[in-house]
Design an enzyme around this catalytic site. Structure first.
Site, PDB file in Angstrom:
ATOM      1  N   PRO A  71       9.292 -61.179  18.656  1.00 28.35           N
ATOM      2  CA  PRO A  71       8.542 -60.422  19.666  1.00 28.35           C
ATOM      3  C   PRO A  71       8.980 -60.853  21.063  1.00 28.35           C
ATOM      4  O   PRO A  71       9.220 -62.031  21.292  1.00 28.35           O
ATOM      5  CB  PRO A  71       7.075 -60.781  19.391  1.00 28.35           C
ATOM      6  CG  PRO A  71       7.094 -61.958  18.484  1.00 28.35           C
ATOM      7  CD  PRO A  71       8.448 -62.059  17.868  1.00 28.35           C
ATOM      8  N   HIS A  72       9.119 -59.889  21.959  1.00 30.83           N
ATOM      9  CA  HIS A  72       9.585 -60.222  23.304  1.00 30.83           C
ATOM     10  C   HIS A  72       9.085 -59.184  24.302  1.00 30.83           C
ATOM     11  O   HIS A  72       8.782 -58.059  23.933  1.00 30.83           O
ATOM     12  CB  HIS A  72      11.118 -60.311  23.355  1.00 30.83           C
ATOM     13  CG  HIS A  72      11.801 -59.077  22.863  1.00 30.83           C
ATOM     14  ND1 HIS A  72      12.009 -58.835  21.511  1.00 30.83           N
ATOM     15  CD2 HIS A  72      12.308 -58.016  23.517  1.00 30.83           C
ATOM     16  CE1 HIS A  72      12.626 -57.674  21.371  1.00 30.83           C
ATOM     17  NE2 HIS A  72      12.814 -57.149  22.568  1.00 30.83           N
ATOM     18  N   CYS A  73       9.020 -59.608  25.549  1.00 36.01           N
ATOM     19  CA  CYS A  73       8.645 -58.681  26.611  1.00 36.01           C
ATOM     20  C   CYS A  73       9.095 -59.243  27.949  1.00 36.01           C
ATOM     21  O   CYS A  73       9.369 -60.427  28.081  1.00 36.01           O
ATOM     22  CB  CYS A  73       7.136 -58.445  26.628  1.00 36.01           C
ATOM     23  SG  CYS A  73       6.156 -59.880  27.126  1.00 36.01           S
TER      24      CYS A  73
END
Length: 155
Positions: A71-73
């Site tokens: 997960p990344h942002c």
């Protein structure tokens, strides 16, 4: 900002390497990541991190298969890349491409403008997580220190 090549070692802190955490769902995993990042960098908004991770997941799951998710942002107001490594007690449904539950997560929170660094780190992580034996070793770790040392290659 100077062009430096970021490495997994340079973005992962021992305090954000968490072994055998009990979480019940993908949503709870993303909340937990946001909580942990906020605790280590209080100037970053827990709600904003969570919302940005969820928004990214809506574009398509970051579950890359074989029990692994990245997960990344991007985050406004974030001045350095933050990595979070978590192994779970039990896998959770993550809408992964192979529909397998996820028990190994490496989250990346990156500054809004850090596009090339972001892609470089995703590439490094994908390469590491492609190694089945390496992933097995991560899953066999029984404490945070062992997990951190294995991920960063420190003895």
């Amino acid at each position: 900002m100077t062009e430096t090549t970021l490495t997994i070692q340079s973005i992962l802190a021992p305090g954000l390497t968490l072994c055998r955490v009990a979480l019940s769902s993908k949503k709870r995993a993303l909340e937990y990541i946001a909580e942990q990042v906020h605790q280590s960098a209080e100037d970053l908004s827990e709600a904003q991190i969570f919302n940005n991770l969820v928004a990214r997941e809506r574009l398509g799951s970051t579950g890359i298969g074989q029990g692994i998710a990245i997960p990344h942002c991007r985050l406004e107001g974030c001045d350095k890349v933050v990595g979070v490594l978590i192994t779970l007690e039990e896998g959770v449904a993550f809408d992964a491409i192979d529909n397998q539950p996820v028990d190994l997560l490496f989250a990346l929170i990156v500054p809004k403008e850090a596009t090339s660094e972001h892609l470089e780190l995703l590439s490094q992580l994908a390469e590491k997580f492609n190694d089945h034996n390496f992933c097995t070793e991560l899953r066999q770790c029984t404490d945070n220190a062992a997990l951190y040392n294995r991920m960063t290659g420190t003895p």
